[in-house]
Scaffold this motif. Structure first.
Motif, PDB file in Angstrom:
ATOM      1  N   ARG A 332      12.040 -34.167  20.555  1.00 61.29           N
ATOM      2  CA  ARG A 332      10.923 -34.419  19.642  1.00 61.29           C
ATOM      3  C   ARG A 332       9.952 -33.243  19.584  1.00 61.29           C
ATOM      4  NH1 ARG A 332       5.750 -36.569  19.673  1.00 61.29           N
ATOM      5  NH2 ARG A 332       5.738 -36.593  21.952  1.00 61.29           N
ATOM      6  N   ILE A 333       9.480 -32.798  20.750  1.00 63.46           N
ATOM      7  CA  ILE A 333       8.544 -31.663  20.778  1.00 63.46           C
ATOM      8  C   ILE A 333       9.135 -30.484  21.536  1.00 63.46           C
ATOM      9  CG2 ILE A 333       6.517 -33.136  20.523  1.00 63.46           C
ATOM     10  CD1 ILE A 333       6.097 -32.965  23.558  1.00 63.46           C
ATOM     11  N   SER A 334      10.430 -30.518  21.778  1.00 69.07           N
ATOM     12  CA  SER A 334      11.138 -29.422  22.464  1.00 69.07           C
ATOM     13  C   SER A 334      10.519 -29.125  23.817  1.00 69.07           C
ATOM     14  CB  SER A 334      11.131 -28.168  21.578  1.00 69.07           C
ATOM     15  OG  SER A 334      12.040 -27.221  22.079  1.00 69.07           O
ATOM     16  N   ASP A 403      24.863 -43.112  17.438  1.00 64.63           N
ATOM     17  CA  ASP A 403      23.738 -43.565  16.619  1.00 64.63           C
ATOM     18  C   ASP A 403      22.402 -43.305  17.320  1.00 64.63           C
ATOM     19  OD1 ASP A 403      25.605 -44.369  14.788  1.00 64.63           O
ATOM     20  OD2 ASP A 403      25.609 -46.462  15.447  1.00 64.63           O
ATOM     21  N   ARG A 404      22.369 -43.544  18.629  1.00 67.41           N
ATOM     22  CA  ARG A 404      21.117 -43.304  19.357  1.00 67.41           C
ATOM     23  C   ARG A 404      20.816 -41.809  19.422  1.00 67.41           C
ATOM     24  NH1 ARG A 404      18.106 -46.461  22.868  1.00 67.41           N
ATOM     25  NH2 ARG A 404      19.695 -48.083  22.808  1.00 67.41           N
ATOM     26  N   LEU A 405      21.862 -40.995  19.610  1.00 64.43           N
ATOM     27  CA  LEU A 405      21.665 -39.546  19.680  1.00 64.43           C
ATOM     28  C   LEU A 405      21.152 -38.999  18.349  1.00 64.43           C
ATOM     29  CD1 LEU A 405      24.060 -37.081  21.383  1.00 64.43           C
ATOM     30  CD2 LEU A 405      23.357 -36.590  19.062  1.00 64.43           C
ATOM     31  N   LEU A 406      21.761 -39.421  17.236  1.00 69.63           N
ATOM     32  CA  LEU A 406      21.285 -38.961  15.936  1.00 69.63           C
ATOM     33  C   LEU A 406      19.879 -39.474  15.646  1.00 69.63           C
ATOM     34  CD1 LEU A 406      24.511 -39.339  13.746  1.00 69.63           C
ATOM     35  CD2 LEU A 406      23.538 -37.246  14.701  1.00 69.63           C
ATOM     36  N   GLY A 407      19.568 -40.667  16.136  1.00 66.13           N
ATOM     37  CA  GLY A 407      18.212 -41.177  15.965  1.00 66.13           C
ATOM     38  C   GLY A 407      17.188 -40.324  16.681  1.00 66.13           C
ATOM     39  N   ILE A 408      17.532 -39.819  17.874  1.00 65.84           N
ATOM     40  CA  ILE A 408      16.619 -38.925  18.591  1.00 65.84           C
ATOM     41  C   ILE A 408      16.470 -37.606  17.843  1.00 65.84           C
ATOM     42  CG2 ILE A 408      16.317 -37.617  20.726  1.00 65.84           C
ATOM     43  CD1 ILE A 408      17.618 -39.935  22.223  1.00 65.84           C
ATOM     44  N   LEU A 409      17.577 -37.079  17.287  1.00 69.65           N
ATOM     45  CA  LEU A 409      17.500 -35.820  16.548  1.00 69.65           C
ATOM     46  C   LEU A 409      16.655 -35.951  15.277  1.00 69.65           C
ATOM     47  CD1 LEU A 409      21.189 -34.532  16.847  1.00 69.65           C
ATOM     48  CD2 LEU A 409      19.179 -33.616  18.007  1.00 69.65           C
ATOM     49  N   ARG A 410      16.552 -37.134  14.740  1.00 69.57           N
ATOM     50  CA  ARG A 410      15.725 -37.334  13.546  1.00 69.57           C
ATOM     51  C   ARG A 410      14.230 -37.369  13.847  1.00 69.57           C
ATOM     52  NH1 ARG A 410      20.005 -41.351  12.392  1.00 69.57           N
ATOM     53  NH2 ARG A 410      21.443 -40.367  10.905  1.00 69.57           N
ATOM     54  N   THR A 411      13.874 -37.401  15.121  1.00 70.30           N
ATOM     55  CA  THR A 411      12.451 -37.409  15.493  1.00 70.30           C
ATOM     56  C   THR A 411      11.890 -36.006  15.704  1.00 70.30           C
ATOM     57  OG1 THR A 411      12.965 -37.582  17.859  1.00 70.30           O
ATOM     58  CG2 THR A 411      12.754 -39.646  16.611  1.00 70.30           C
ATOM     59  N   THR A 412      12.680 -34.964  15.456  1.00 68.59           N
ATOM     60  CA  THR A 412      12.204 -33.591  15.644  1.00 68.59           C
ATOM     61  C   THR A 412      10.990 -33.323  14.743  1.00 68.59           C
ATOM     62  OG1 THR A 412      14.438 -32.847  16.173  1.00 68.59           O
ATOM     63  CG2 THR A 412      12.859 -31.169  15.505  1.00 68.59           C
ATOM     64  N   GLN A 413       9.911 -32.813  15.343  1.00 73.10           N
ATOM     65  CA  GLN A 413       8.658 -32.617  14.602  1.00 73.10           C
ATOM     66  C   GLN A 413       8.494 -31.186  14.099  1.00 73.10           C
ATOM     67  OE1 GLN A 413       5.274 -34.044  16.791  1.00 73.10           O
ATOM     68  NE2 GLN A 413       6.017 -36.159  16.839  1.00 73.10           N
ATOM     69  N   THR A 414       9.313 -30.273  14.480  1.00 68.69           N
ATOM     70  CA  THR A 414       9.264 -28.900  13.963  1.00 68.69           C
ATOM     71  C   THR A 414      10.167 -28.834  12.748  1.00 68.69           C
ATOM     72  OG1 THR A 414       8.896 -28.066  16.191  1.00 68.69           O
ATOM     73  CG2 THR A 414       9.568 -26.476  14.524  1.00 68.69           C
ATOM     74  N   ASN A 415       9.561 -28.875  11.563  1.00 71.84           N
ATOM     75  CA  ASN A 415      10.305 -28.970  10.315  1.00 71.84           C
ATOM     76  C   ASN A 415      10.014 -27.803   9.385  1.00 71.84           C
ATOM     77  OD1 ASN A 415      11.531 -31.541  10.920  1.00 71.84           O
ATOM     78  ND2 ASN A 415       9.542 -32.495  10.505  1.00 71.84           N
ATOM     79  N   ILE A 428      17.389 -35.472   7.437  1.00 71.78           N
ATOM     80  CA  ILE A 428      18.039 -34.505   8.316  1.00 71.78           C
ATOM     81  C   ILE A 428      17.848 -34.918   9.763  1.00 71.78           C
ATOM     82  CG2 ILE A 428      15.980 -33.055   8.297  1.00 71.78           C
ATOM     83  CD1 ILE A 428      17.855 -30.613   8.664  1.00 71.78           C
ATOM     84  N   ALA A 429      18.913 -34.760  10.553  1.00 76.82           N
ATOM     85  CA  ALA A 429      18.851 -34.879  12.019  1.00 76.82           C
ATOM     86  C   ALA A 429      19.188 -33.500  12.554  1.00 76.82           C
ATOM     87  CB  ALA A 429      19.857 -35.920  12.506  1.00 76.82           C
ATOM     88  N   HIS A 430      18.222 -32.828  13.202  1.00 75.56           N
ATOM     89  CA  HIS A 430      18.394 -31.408  13.507  1.00 75.56           C
ATOM     90  C   HIS A 430      17.669 -31.044  14.791  1.00 75.56           C
ATOM     91  CE1 HIS A 430      14.310 -29.823  12.147  1.00 75.56           C
ATOM     92  NE2 HIS A 430      14.265 -31.126  11.877  1.00 75.56           N
ATOM     93  N   SER A 500       9.103 -39.529   9.032  1.00 77.70           N
ATOM     94  CA  SER A 500       8.653 -38.181   9.336  1.00 77.70           C
ATOM     95  C   SER A 500       9.670 -37.119   8.965  1.00 77.70           C
ATOM     96  CB  SER A 500       8.343 -38.050  10.835  1.00 77.70           C
ATOM     97  OG  SER A 500       9.499 -38.336  11.594  1.00 77.70           O
ATOM     98  N   ASN A 501      10.962 -37.533   8.765  1.00 83.48           N
ATOM     99  CA  ASN A 501      11.996 -36.576   8.408  1.00 83.48           C
ATOM    100  C   ASN A 501      12.401 -36.675   6.952  1.00 83.48           C
ATOM    101  OD1 ASN A 501      12.164 -35.285  10.797  1.00 83.48           O
ATOM    102  ND2 ASN A 501      13.891 -36.471  11.576  1.00 83.48           N
TER     103      ASN A 501
END
Length: 518
Positions: A332-334, A403-415, A428-430, A500-501
């Motif tokens: 999420r916040i790296s 599904d849980r892993l991609l859900g976590i990747l979708r919470t990335t706040q650096t866009n 995007i999940a990134h 947020s994504n």
């Protein structure tokens, strides 16, 4: 045996009859005998009637050992097919001797009272000749079954082919046996398909690093690559050539059609924070194996605290965090401290690198804990796009973990990178990465039309060169427009994602120590 007067008396005291040939028939004996004197006729033994038909011996009580009593002897000749020749010869000799007067014993001569009786003269039978066995003519004829069963002699060409086949079978058997013995003695002689595939991938990686682009589609699991996007390639090469001094690596795969774009994707780059994506996948692989649970507690050690990005560094040593919270903060916040906690829980960098190699990632390695400002940790665009494709297919982790892993990747706040080039409604999940010498972003994009694709753009630069971020955003925008123009027949809608994504909204930033994403 002794003679008492004119009678022949045996040892038992009973009168014995004179010897006569049994082989001659009764009728013949009756005709050939000489007149008997009157003195002997009174003492002669009682004889049977010549006209009476003799009978065969009585059947024994078992039935099968003799013939019936009433059966005439003449029927014996009819039962057997042919009499042995020796019987006829004996009969003829006996009959010829019986007709001669001198052959009869001289018993009529009177003996004086003290004279010893002469020994009995017995006719000597001729030595029987060897009987010739009777062979029916019928048995001399070969039957159809015998003729059918007689083996035929094979032709010379058949014998030659048979001999050659035997030599081939023996040679193959000896070769297999020798190979088995050699491989058991020296395991390094074994050459498996995995080794060949690994060698082929290494050769392709070297060729890609020399030419700057791959002309052949990489053979990776989870990605069905068909043809290259030549139109998109020409557009991106124009933008890359306009930014001199930047080293760019791009890999794009359309998951619906298999079309791809490969520009220097096998080159090794400094990973920055993009290394956190394979670390997250390794965590969920251990969760699927049952070695780690999401509610397990991780204790923060002083040597694991990172003084760069993240909020967990503000907590005192000894603070415990759950595995799920640690993994979420890493993406999420790296958070670098959260990343170090997971590296330690997964067994260290050496075990992680072995796991990455088992997935087929050739350029991905963890050499130091974060923050890795020097850029010793490495990745390649091909490695991370391949890994994302395998995650999407559920090949490394289960579908629930995916599904849980991609859900976590979708919470990335650096866009600020790939999401900026997407159109309205795209999701995007990134995971991004940004240090002084390298910047990049890798993600799985769902378009409103239902098309899905994976993209990674990585750029090496001199410290502080802002053109790298602008180039990544332009690459993302060109790719989105190209795939949107090609259209898609898929009616699949993107899943429910965090707002947020969604590209049409402004990204929400959370308080952090650092605004960059190392």
């Amino acid at each position: 045996m002794a003679f008492d007067g004119k009678k022949e008396v045996g040892r038992s005291g009973k009168r014995r009859r004179p010897l006569r040939s049994k082989s001659a028939p009764q009728s013949v004996r009756s005709q050939s005998k000489t007149p008997m004197p009157d003195s002997r006729r009174a003492n002669a033994p009682r004889r049977r009637d010549a006209t009476a038909q003799p009978t065969a011996p009585a059947r024994s009580r078992f039935g099968f050992l003799g013939r019936r009593r009433s059966e005439p002897l003449a029927s014996r000749a009819t039962r057997s097919e042919v009499r042995p020749q020796v019987h006829s010869q004996v009969h003829s000799q006996v009959h010829s001797q019986a007709r001669q007067p001198s052959a009869a014993p001289a018993r009529s001569q009177a003996r004086s009272p003290g004279q010893q009786p002469s020994p009995l003269r017995v006719l000597a039978r001729p030595a029987p000749t060897a009987p010739s066995p009777y062979i029916p003519l019928r048995s001399l004829r070969p039957s159809r079954r015998t003729l059918r069963r007689q083996p035929r002699k094979p032709r010379p060409i058949v014998l030659a082919l048979r001999y050659i086949m035997r030599l081939l079978i023996v040679g193959i058997g000896l070769g297999v046996l020798a190979g088995t013995v050699l491989s058991s003695i020296d395991p390094s002689l074994r050459y498996t398909g995995e080794a060949a595939q690994e060698q082929s991938s290494k050769t392709d990686a070297k060729a890609g690093s020399k030419t700057g682009s791959d002309s052949m589609a990489p053979k990776v699991s989870g990605l069905n690559l068909t043809r290259e996007m030549s139109g998109l390639r020409s557009q991106l090469e124009l933008r890359i050539s306009a930014n001199t001094g930047l080293t760019v690596g791009v890999f794009i795969v359309d998951l619906d059609t298999g079309s791809y774009l490969d520009i220097n994707s096998h080159r090794q780059f400094s990973s920055a924070s993009t290394i956190k994506l394979p670390i997250l996948v390794a965590l969920f692989e251990e969760i699927d194996a049952g070695n780690i649970k999401l509610d397990d507690q991780l204790t923060m050690k002083p040597e694991l605290i990172a003084a760069e990005a993240g909020e967990m560094q503000l907590q005192p040593p000894g603070t415990q965090f759950s595995v799920l919270t640690t993994a979420t903060e890493m993406i999420r916040i790296s958070d670098n401290t959260a990343t170090n906690l997971l590296i330690d829980r997964l067994g260290g960098s050496a075990k992680l690198n072995q796991r990455f190699q088992s997935w087929g990632l050739q350029q991905t390695q963890v050499r130091n804990l974060l923050p890795d400002v020097e850029g010793t940790n490495t990745i390649s665009p091909n490695d991370l796009v391949t890994l994302m494709g395998r995650i999407n297919q559920g090949e490394i982790v289960s579908l629930g973990s995916r599904d849980r892993l991609l859900g976590i990747l979708r919470t990335t706040q650096t866009n600020e990178l790939l999401p900026q080039g997407l159109g309205p409604g795209a999701a995007i999940a990134h995971k991004t990465g940004n240090i002084g010498k390298a910047v990049g972003d890798v993600g799985l994009i769902d378009m409103p039309s239902g098309k899905r694709y994976i993209i990674m753009a990585m750029v090496e630069r001199s410290a502080g060169d802002l053109r790298a971020e602008d180039l990544i955003r332009s690459i993302s925008a060109e790719t989105y427009r190209f795939l949107e123009a090609t259209g898609s027949t898929s009616e699949q809608m993107p899943p429910t994602l965090p707002r947020s994504n969604i590209a049409e909204q402004e990204p929400k930033t959370a308080p952090s120590i650092m605004t960059t994403d190392p």
